[in-house]
Design a protein around this motif. Structure first.
Motif, short mmCIF file in Angstrom:
data_model
loop_
_atom_site.label_atom_id
_atom_site.label_comp_id
_atom_site.label_asym_id
_atom_site.label_seq_id
_atom_site.Cartn_x
_atom_site.Cartn_y
_atom_site.Cartn_z
N ALA A 1 0.84 -1.20 0.00
CA ALA A 1 0.00 0.00 0.00
C ALA A 1 0.87 1.25 0.00
N GLU A 2 1.97 1.19 0.73
CA GLU A 2 2.88 2.33 0.80
C GLU A 2 3.39 2.72 -0.58
N SER A 3 3.78 1.73 -1.38
CA SER A 3 4.34 2.04 -2.69
C SER A 3 3.28 2.62 -3.62
N VAL A 4 2.04 2.15 -3.51
CA VAL A 4 0.98 2.69 -4.36
C VAL A 4 0.68 4.14 -3.97
N TYR A 5 0.69 4.42 -2.69
CA TYR A 5 0.48 5.80 -2.25
C TYR A 5 1.62 6.70 -2.67
N MET B 1 -0.85 1.01 -12.40
CA MET B 1 -1.16 -0.36 -12.80
C MET B 1 -1.50 -1.25 -11.59
N HIS B 2 -1.27 -0.76 -10.40
CA HIS B 2 -1.59 -1.54 -9.20
C HIS B 2 -2.91 -1.10 -8.56
N LEU B 3 -3.60 -0.14 -9.21
CA LEU B 3 -4.93 0.22 -8.75
C LEU B 3 -5.91 -0.87 -9.15
N ASP B 4 -7.07 -0.86 -8.53
CA ASP B 4 -8.13 -1.78 -8.93
C ASP B 4 -8.42 -1.61 -10.41
N ARG C 1 -3.94 -0.51 -22.17
CA ARG C 1 -2.86 -0.66 -21.19
C ARG C 1 -3.44 -0.94 -19.81
N ALA C 2 -4.52 -0.27 -19.47
CA ALA C 2 -5.11 -0.43 -18.13
C ALA C 2 -5.70 -1.82 -17.95
N ALA C 3 -6.04 -2.49 -19.04
CA ALA C 3 -6.65 -3.81 -18.94
C ALA C 3 -5.66 -4.89 -18.55
N LEU C 4 -4.37 -4.57 -18.63
CA LEU C 4 -3.35 -5.58 -18.29
C LEU C 4 -3.27 -5.76 -16.78
#
Length: 396
Positions: free
Chosen positions: A257-261, A338-341, A391-394
């Motif tokens: 979560a830290e890296s996504v934020y 790319m790590h979002l829902d 791209r987002a579909a990957l």
């Protein structure tokens, strides 16, 4: 001000690192980025700039850690969210008893969210369309956050900005605290109050955005990039921290979560730096310079050069470095998207790609951001959307 980002993707028209370490400075130490390039716009490294995070970055990082901890501790937050929801229901019941259902039609949450959606549709058309891909609950929550950010920004950048005082911002912050406690003042507050009760959203980024508005009441110069970075965090990086809990992290993501934020923070910084570079001329006509004055001096430029607005070789070289820095932040942000829902990736990624193209437009204008406004044409926008969707579909 140089335009603040009113959503994660800076969709208002005139609004760190992704790995374990949170900033490009850390990556520079590990050899992943040119040393000091992110901080000095690609200029040659200087020993004093290749050290660990500055005190400013550490302060911002603490907010990132706090928000990430909320997401990773959903079980502990559940009781608090239920309590918040209970306070909200009690507030609504009391209002209905006092004024009656007919008189308080706007107080019903469905109507409140609908009005937020209408505001988003009017002022952020592209992003609004992207929110249609989200689940209904997430879509409404993003609308509520957008409206609060827009209202906050307009306090110092809207038609009544000349009447805004520090005390007015203090009252706005007290109002923020009340809505987080389940005591909203109006329909828009009610929508955000409900959103805060459903998602692991921390109040600190909202407070920090108000702090950015306070800066705009008195500060019109930034001596170093460290100062400018803090301002960019206040008015734009905060939005990423507000919205990631709503966007959601992909269940199959291996990222913390830290890296996504951290990536969300990088996107906010990139967006605001792009705003600043796009609006140099407009800001200078208002007596403001949102560029690091020490870097201007190193490039052989002065404040008077900004106010004269003449494109020279010195200015071109300076702008190339500033654009390079903004692109570094965009690059780091894209990894995190790319790590979002999966339902949230496309609108965020599309907006990122579109906003990054403003930097290309500045270059196409021969770095004349004094009298020419860099923008992305409709044709380029439409061409970017399908590519971003694919791209987002990957998978992350």
């Amino acid at each position: 001000m140089a335009g603040s980002s009113a959503v994660y993707t800076s969709c208002r028209p005139h609004a760190r690192a992704f790995l374990l370490h949170p900033h490009p400075a850390d990556q520079a130490q590990r050899g992943l980025l040119p040393a000091a390039a992110w901080r000095r716009g690609g200029a040659a490294p200087r020993a004093s700039l290749v050290a660990a995070r500055t005190a400013t970055e550490e302060a911002v990082y603490e907010v990132v850690l706090r928000q990430a901890a909320l997401v990773e501790d959903l079980q502990g937050r559940r009781a608090a969210r239920e309590a918040d929801a209970g306070r909200r229901r009690r507030w609504r019941d009391e209002q209905l008893e006092q004024e009656g259902d007919a008189e308080l039609g706007w107080g019903l949450l469905g109507d409140a969210y609908d009005r937020c959606g209408e505001v988003c549709a009017e002022y952020a058309k592209t992003f609004y369309l992207g929110t249609q891909l989200m689940t209904p609950e997430r879509r409404k929550a993003v609308w509520a956050i957008y409206v609060w950010c827009r209202r906050t920004d307009e306090l110092v950048d809207g038609p009544n900005s000349s009447y805004i005082t520090p005390k007015a911002l203090d009252r706005w912050e007290k109002r923020l605290e009340d809505l987080f406690e389940g005591r909203p003042y109006d329909m828009y507050d009610a929508a955000l109050s409900d959103t805060a009760s459903k998602f692991p959203i921390d109040i600190q980024p909202f407070r920090d955005m108000i702090e950015g508005m306070r800066l705009d009441l008195w500060k019109s110069r930034y001596m170093t990039f460290d100062e400018l970075y803090l301002y960019c965090y206040y008015v734009a990086g905060t939005v990423g921290l507000m919205t990631v809990p709503v966007m959601g992290i992909a269940p199959d993501s291996k990222a913390s979560a830290e890296s996504v934020y951290n990536a969300a923070l990088a996107l906010g910084i990139a967006n605001q730096l792009t705003n600043i570079l796009r609006d140099v001329g407009e800001d200078s006509r208002r007596g403001r310079i949102y560029l690091p004055l020490d870097e201007l001096a190193q490039a052989g430029l002065t404040e008077e050069d900004i106010f004269r607005g003449k494109v020279t070789d010195k200015w071109r070289r300076f702008m190339k470095g500033q654009i390079q820095r903004a692109r570094l932040f965009f690059d780091e942000a894209e990894k995190g998207v790319m790590h979002l829902d999966s339902a949230s990736r496309w609108p965020v990624l599309a907006s990122l790609w579109l906003y990054r193209q403003i930097l290309d437009a500045i270059e196409a204008n021969d770095y004349n951001n004094f009298t020419k406004r860099a923008y992305v044409g409709k044709a380029k926008k439409f061409l970017s959307l399908p590519a971003a969707y694919a791209r987002a579909a990957l998978s992350p």
